[in-house]
Design an enzyme around this catalytic site. Structure first.
Site, PDB file in Angstrom:
ATOM      1  N   LYS A 114     -59.633 -87.911 -20.189  1.00 58.67           N
ATOM      2  CA  LYS A 114     -60.709 -87.404 -20.880  1.00 58.67           C
ATOM      3  C   LYS A 114     -61.911 -88.276 -20.636  1.00 58.67           C
ATOM      4  CE  LYS A 114     -58.844 -83.453 -22.085  1.00 58.67           C
ATOM      5  NZ  LYS A 114     -59.308 -82.235 -21.666  1.00 58.67           N
TER       6      LYS A 114
HETATM    7  N1  PMP Z   1     -52.315 -84.161 -22.374  1.00 64.62           N
HETATM    8  C1  PMP Z   1     -53.519 -84.599 -23.552  1.00 64.62           C
HETATM    9  C2  PMP Z   1     -52.941 -85.734 -24.174  1.00 64.62           C
HETATM   10  C3  PMP Z   1     -54.745 -84.049 -23.758  1.00 64.62           C
HETATM   11  O1  PMP Z   1     -55.309 -84.588 -24.665  1.00 64.62           O
HETATM   12  C4  PMP Z   1     -55.241 -83.034 -22.901  1.00 64.62           C
HETATM   13  C5  PMP Z   1     -56.443 -82.511 -23.127  1.00 64.62           C
HETATM   14  N2  PMP Z   1     -56.485 -81.451 -24.291  1.00 64.62           N
HETATM   15  C6  PMP Z   1     -54.343 -82.534 -21.815  1.00 64.62           C
HETATM   16  C7  PMP Z   1     -53.151 -83.201 -21.544  1.00 64.62           C
HETATM   17  C8  PMP Z   1     -54.874 -81.340 -20.903  1.00 64.62           C
HETATM   18  O2  PMP Z   1     -55.771 -81.922 -20.036  1.00 64.62           O
HETATM   19  P1  PMP Z   1     -56.799 -80.632 -19.707  1.00 64.62           P
HETATM   20  O3  PMP Z   1     -57.550 -80.259 -21.081  1.00 64.62           O
HETATM   21  O4  PMP Z   1     -57.632 -81.103 -18.659  1.00 64.62           O
HETATM   22  O5  PMP Z   1     -56.144 -79.359 -19.344  1.00 64.62           O
END
Ligand code: PMP
Length: 344
Positions: free
Chosen positions: A48
């Site tokens: 992130k």
């Molecule tokens: N794994 C974790 C620990 C996350 O915090 C997130 C994001 N919410 C994701 C996977 C998924 O990534 P994305 O939001 O880019 O789909």
């Protein structure tokens, strides 16, 4: 080779360029070769950091984020941590709406990082005024000179991964990648990375990971929003109870769903087999890879990259706590065990 030779002037310069590490023992029974892109190497310990920096710098360029501004966001914790870190480095305030499903470690981490945190009930519809989406919108409206990051509905989320994660994987694997396995939450990672990789080689398969209790897999298959698919589950950051704009479903070949228990076991197994301390969704991605292997998705020529989104330290009171595993009914003889603590 010396990594990070010399002095880094700004912590934010360390975002991205994360390593890809080959997996050995945990994948030994599947055909082909397996590699993990370990996003915990970002300074905020998750993927992130990439979208947070991209969206913040875009807002700065547009002049909507100025000295004294407040950053507002809806987050399961990781985006919030990245935003709080960036706000700290750049001198902004940060207000975050998180769901009460987020681990206490994550909430405490956000507070320690200087963010004001609003903890919202997870088990209410997305349009309920108490949901973390609605609370973030309200805070944004009530806070003068604030910017709402809105990762679920912001095309810059996809763009961040299209411009960084995708090209990194293509270069690091020297174009050998055949399959990408990615957790889907907002969908930014899978959509941006997948789009870039498919543009380089349309034969690359983009394999999504979803949670039981989430709408994404069914929506991808039918184009319909089936409310019966939605129920509460424990994995944070994976799956959704709404259809995020930041997911480009056309990039995704197929989804596989995983259970809370299987993902937790797999995370613990990654520790014991590979020595890396992974977050809960890394376990989900590993579990989905096993399920894809069982469905004969891979062969001897497969070159499979898994994206591991974050670090295990955020889940000490969850999947790495025997008490928590017992509370969930996940504690049985099959569970990969923590070592004993011997008090003298
Ligand atoms: N794994 C974790 C620990 C996350 O915090 C997130 C994001 N919410 C994701 C996977 C998924 O990534 P994305 O939001 O880019 O789909």
């Amino acid at each position: 080779m010396i990594r990070n030779k010399g002095i880094t002037k700004n912590l934010l310069d360390l975002i991205g360029q994360t390593p890809i590490v080959q997996l050995h023992k945990i994948t030994k029974d599947y055909p082909g070769q397996y590699f993990a892109k370990i996003e915990a190497f970002n300074p905020g310990q998750s993927a992130k950091d990439r979208i947070a920096l991209h969206i913040v710098e875009n807002a700065e360029k547009k002049g909507i984020l100025t000295p004294g501004s407040t950053i507002v966001e809806t987050t399961s914790g990781n985006t919030g941590f990245s935003l709080a870190m960036i706000a700290m480095v750049k001198g902004y305030s940060c207000k975050l709406a998180v769901s009460n499903k987020s681990s206490k470690d994550k909430i405490d981490g956000l507070r320690a990082m200087g963010a004001e945190v609003y903890v919202c009930p997870a088990d209410v519809p997305a349009d309920d005024p108490r949901s973390y989406y609605e609370v973030a919108k309200r805070i944004h409206n009530e806070t003068p000179n604030s910017v709402y990051i809105n990762q679920y509905f912001n095309a810059l989320n996809i763009e961040a991964h299209y411009e960084t994660t995708g090209p990194e994987i293509w270069e690091q694997t020297e174009g050998k990648i055949t399959h990408l396995v990615v957790a889907s939450g907002t969908g930014g990672t899978i959509s941006g990375t997948g789009k870039y990789l498919k543009e380089q080689n349309p034969n690359i398969k983009i394999l999504g990971v979803d949670a039981y209790g989430s709408i994404l897999k069914k929506y991808h298959e039918t184009g319909k929003f089936d409310k019966n698919e939605i129920y509460s589950y424990k994995i944070e950051g994976l799956g959704k109870n709404l259809i995020p704009d930041a997911t480009d479903f056309s990039v995704i070949d197929v989804y596989e769903k995983v259970t809370d228990k299987d993902a937790a076991y797999k995370a613990r197994e990654i520790v014991t087999k590979e020595g890396f301390f992974p977050g809960y969704t890394c376990g989900a991605v590993m579990q989905a890879t096993e399920q894809y292997a069982a469905k004969e998705m891979f062969d001897e020529d497969s070159f499979v990259v898994l994206i591991f989104p974050d670090h295990g330290s955020r889940y000490m009171n969850k999947i790495y706590s025997d008490e928590w595993m017992k509370e969930q009914g996940f504690y049985d003889s099959e569970m990969p065990q923590n070592s004993p603590a011997i008090y003298i």
